[in-house]
Design an enzyme around this catalytic site. Structure first.
Site, PDB file in Angstrom:
ATOM      1  N   GLU A 184       0.812  -1.220   0.000  1.00  0.00           N
ATOM      2  CA  GLU A 184       0.000   0.000   0.000  1.00  0.00           C
ATOM      3  C   GLU A 184       0.851   1.280   0.000  1.00  0.00           C
ATOM      4  O   GLU A 184       0.845   2.055   0.964  1.00  0.00           O
ATOM      5  CB  GLU A 184      -0.957  -0.004   1.189  1.00  0.00           C
ATOM      6  CG  GLU A 184      -1.971  -1.133   1.111  1.00  0.00           C
ATOM      7  CD  GLU A 184      -3.077  -1.013   2.142  1.00  0.00           C
ATOM      8  OE1 GLU A 184      -2.860  -0.388   3.187  1.00  0.00           O
ATOM      9  OE2 GLU A 184      -4.163  -1.548   1.889  1.00  0.00           O
TER      10      GLU A 184
ATOM     11  N   GLU B 221      -6.723  -7.644  -1.245  1.00  0.00           N
ATOM     12  CA  GLU B 221      -7.087  -7.696   0.182  1.00  0.00           C
ATOM     13  C   GLU B 221      -8.518  -7.210   0.347  1.00  0.00           C
ATOM     14  O   GLU B 221      -8.934  -6.238  -0.291  1.00  0.00           O
ATOM     15  CB  GLU B 221      -6.232  -6.740   1.005  1.00  0.00           C
ATOM     16  CG  GLU B 221      -4.836  -7.168   1.291  1.00  0.00           C
ATOM     17  CD  GLU B 221      -4.140  -6.145   2.208  1.00  0.00           C
ATOM     18  OE1 GLU B 221      -4.821  -5.501   3.020  1.00  0.00           O
ATOM     19  OE2 GLU B 221      -2.924  -5.993   2.068  1.00  0.00           O
TER      20      GLU B 221
HETATM   21  C1  GLA Z   1      -4.475  -2.826   4.672  1.00  0.00           C
HETATM   22  C2  GLA Z   1      -3.097  -3.377   4.844  1.00  0.00           C
HETATM   23  C3  GLA Z   1      -3.058  -4.562   5.737  1.00  0.00           C
HETATM   24  C4  GLA Z   1      -3.932  -4.339   6.951  1.00  0.00           C
HETATM   25  C5  GLA Z   1      -5.322  -4.035   6.511  1.00  0.00           C
HETATM   26  C6  GLA Z   1      -6.276  -3.753   7.652  1.00  0.00           C
HETATM   27  O1  GLA Z   1      -5.131  -3.300   3.614  1.00  0.00           O
HETATM   28  O2  GLA Z   1      -2.482  -3.706   3.625  1.00  0.00           O
HETATM   29  O3  GLA Z   1      -1.713  -4.768   6.107  1.00  0.00           O
HETATM   30  O4  GLA Z   1      -3.425  -3.281   7.682  1.00  0.00           O
HETATM   31  O5  GLA Z   1      -5.317  -2.871   5.756  1.00  0.00           O
HETATM   32  O6  GLA Z   1      -7.006  -4.813   8.032  1.00  0.00           O
END
Ligand code: GLA
Length: 675
Positions: free
Chosen positions: A151, A305
């Site tokens: 991210e 995700e």
């Molecule tokens: C993001 C991050 C993960 C985690 C989620 C929360 O998508 O990439 O590492 O922190 O949020 O659940």
């Protein structure tokens, strides 16, 4: 776009953090993955301190064993570079690489993302650990894809960032005259006479220079992309055949223009965590998926995700439950709109750490849980839906999304702090979604901007507009396109300087209107319009010298003046909305325009709360139908439902919260069979 190597059908799995568990748990993990038909896991995202406990000393035997175990269990791996979480030794050794806030506060180790991506020491360390992973695992049979970082979105205001910003500005503007002109340096004594005076936008007395702030975001998008590309190239050199990606985070604080990034990834991958519980999560899901498909050049992409059983309501500071049926609907809604599977954060819930209560496919309660049952059910479903992976989604309507316009509109000097770009786009998208129309997202600043094939285009609050984009839109309308433009579009040029002569500057002639004054409304206020509609948030003193008023303001200081207008242009039409129509009004208006444009709903006459998306591959068609409502409904469909394994036709009942995926037989083949 390229695909995880060695995988057929849809991807199913999530982030897997074996470094948090003893080896005995790994064995159980693989057995549960098999039970749930998981075929792909992302490993190592935050494992840097485990992989490199001391500078240059790599400890990888544990990762060897994890990859071997997964391979033996038939699970492929997206191997991540761990560069989003530098280890403690790194921060101690390189304090200059710790991030600095706009207030000048240097942040410390203790969370994740504690780096400045412009700091040379960080970039060197990131390349080194990526190189180590590439060399060690280049031939591992479990390796299906590389996942760089996590991210991207962290910005910094340190001296390294300032130096890199200046380099970027020199490249963009050539000389200080160009910079001073673009930044309107004549305002508030901000003309620079030496590059050394030019700085990142730090905390300052009152309103900051809007173009400086906008350029800082653009700079960070490019700087983070350069950091990604460095790692990607290391990985590509070692394994030219293994695709490389990174997971996009979607939020308005993210200084990343994903439309521009997408030509640099082998597969567009997004993380998606809708935050609304009142039915909006479904629209948000559809929008995120359409956005990802558009970034991917209308080809498949991957939901990297999502949350198995929670909706994070960050603004409210509370988690809301996500029922299994909702998790299934959201996952399949992504698949319907082109995701090549459904992946989650995360496989197993941790025992401790900052996100200890974030959801997981295997929750704290273990496999004997409703959540794991849902995990298993989704695995079965995705296996059964593998054939739909061949299909693609076609849209004849499009909506615009422009990261830079969103950044520009965040400036506190804008006429209303109650206008959010994301909300403006969401409201327009919601109207289209409620019309049942499939929508692509076009990004006007992307090199790939192209309106060919669309019959309808909605531009919500597209604040920054170049002449080239305005010309392309006008030519498309002349050729028969049906355009809908909302307030705050075309107002400024790409340097955020207002186009003179009346709003909406760049589109005034095309729309045949001229607004001379903005009159924003308080958040709770509404204004009556003709036709029984209401407007809110925004209104404009508008004249329509060359357009037909369709709705007028019916009350307030603008009573009697045009609110919504329409102009015939060549073979097309151009509509202007000077206020935010109420949701039903917006939907009804876009339904009329869609009908005029010949843009049909996927499932005409579908009841409210039903979402339908069709995927097509040659003669093969699959219709995904979702009932997001709380009561059963009937829909007029036919085909073999791959979810219930029933053949259905006519008025078919779909339970509340239910999903059908119909393999629709092509009429030609049906006829042949009937003879
Ligand atoms: C993001 C991050 C993960 C985690 C989620 C929360 O998508 O990439 O590492 O922190 O949020 O659940």
């Amino acid at each position: 776009m390229r695909w995880p190597n060695g995988l057929d059908g849809l991807c199913y799995g999530g982030d897997y953090n074996p470094e948090q568990w003893p080896e005995s748990t790994w064995v159980e993990d693989v057995s549960l993955m098999r039970k749930a038909q998981v075929n792909l896991v992302t490993v190592g995202v935050f494992a840097w301190s485990r992989l490199e406990p001391q500078p240059g000393r790599y400890v990888v035997d544990w990762l060897d064993r994890v990859l071997d175990l997964l391979h033996d269990g038939g699970v492929k791996v997206v191997l991540a570079t761990p560069t989003a979480a530098p280890p403690p030794w790194f921060s101690l050794a390189h304090p200059d690489a710790l991030p600095v806030t706009a207030e000048g506060v240097r942040l410390h180790h203790g969370s994740r993302d504690t780096y400045c991506a412009a700091a040379p020491a960080y970039r060197d360390a990131a390349r080194a650990v990526a190189t180590m992973l590439a060399e060690r695992y280049r031939d591992h049979p479990a390796l299906a894809m590389w996942h760089v970082h996590n991210e991207y979105g962290t910005i910094c205001h340190c001296p390294h960032a300032a130096a890199a910003f200046r380099r970027w500005l020199r490249e963009r503007y050539g000389d200080l005259d160009g910079l001073n002109q673009a930044w309107t340096g004549s305002f508030w004594s901000q003309s620079y006479s030496d590059w050394a005076q030019v700085d990142v936008p730090r905390a300052t007395q009152y309103l900051a220079n809007p173009t400086q702030v906008l350029d800082f975001r653009r700079f960070w998008s490019d700087e983070l992309l350069a950091a990604y590309v460095e790692q990607r190239d290391v990985l590509r050199r070692a394994t030219p055949d293994v695709p490389v990606t990174t997971n996009y985070v979607l939020a308005d604080w993210v200084p990343v223009d994903h439309a521009r990034w997408s030509s640099e990834v082998d597969l567009v991958a997004i993380d998606h965590y809708p935050g609304e519980t009142d039915g909006r999560a479904e629209e948000q899901t559809a929008f995120a998926a359409d956005l990802a498909r558009s970034w991917a050049g209308r080809r498949p992409w991957l939901l990297m995700e999502s949350a198995p059983n929670l909706i994070y309501r960050y603004a409210e500071g509370v988690y809301a439950g996500k029922e299994p049926d909702r998790m299934l609907r959201h996952s399949l809604a992504h698949v319907a709109r082109g995701s090549r599977g459904a992946m989650f954060f995360q496989w197993r819930a941790p025992r401790g750490g900052a996100e200890v209560f974030h959801s997981a496919m295997v929750p704290h309660a273990g496999a004997d849980s409703r959540t794991f049952q849902a995990t298993t059910r989704l695995g079965e479903l995705l296996t059964g839906l593998a054939e739909t992976d061949a299909g693609t989604v076609a849209a004849h309507a499009a909506i615009s999304w422009d990261a830079a316009s969103g950044w520009a509109l965040q400036h506190p000097g804008m006429p209303s702090r109650h206008i959010s770009y994301a909300d403006e786009v969401a409201a327009a998208y919601r109207a289209l979604w409620r019309c049942g129309v499939t929508t692509d997202v076009v990004c006007p600043t992307a090199a790939t901007f192209d309106l060919t094939g669309y019959r309808m285009l909605v531009l919500p609050a597209l604040y920054l507009m170049s002449d080239a984009v305005a010309d392309a839109v006008a030519a498309w309308v002349h050729d028969g396109g049906h355009l809908v433009v909302s307030y705050l579009s075309g107002v400024a040029d790409p340097a955020a300087q207002v186009r003179l002569g009346g709003y909406p500057g760049a589109l005034r002639d095309l729309l045949g209107v001229r607004a001379e004054q903005f009159l924003p409304l308080e958040p709770a206020a509404t204004v009556r319009l003709t036709g029984g509609r209401t407007g809110r948030l925004w209104q404009e003193r508008l004249t329509a010298p060359d357009a037909d008023p369709v709705l007028r303001y019916a009350a307030g200081v603008l009573a009697g003046q045009p609110a919504v207008t329409r102009r015939r242009v060549g073979a097309g039409t151009a509509w202007y909305l000077s206020t935010r129509l109420d949701d039903d009004g917006y939907r009804d208006l876009l339904a009329v325009i869609a009908a005029e444009a010949g843009v049909l709903p996927v499932l005409p006459g579908a009841p409210a709360g039903v979402e339908a998306v069709r995927k097509v591959a040659g003669d093969d068609r699959w219709l995904f139908v979702f009932n997001h409502g709380t009561t059963p409904v009937e829909v007029d469909v036919w085909g073999e439902d791959l979810v219930s394994a029933r053949v259905v036709s006519g008025a078919v009942r779909i339970a509340e919260g239910g999903v059908m995926v119909l393999r629709e037989q092509p009429p030609r083949r049906r006829r042949r069979r009937a003879h």
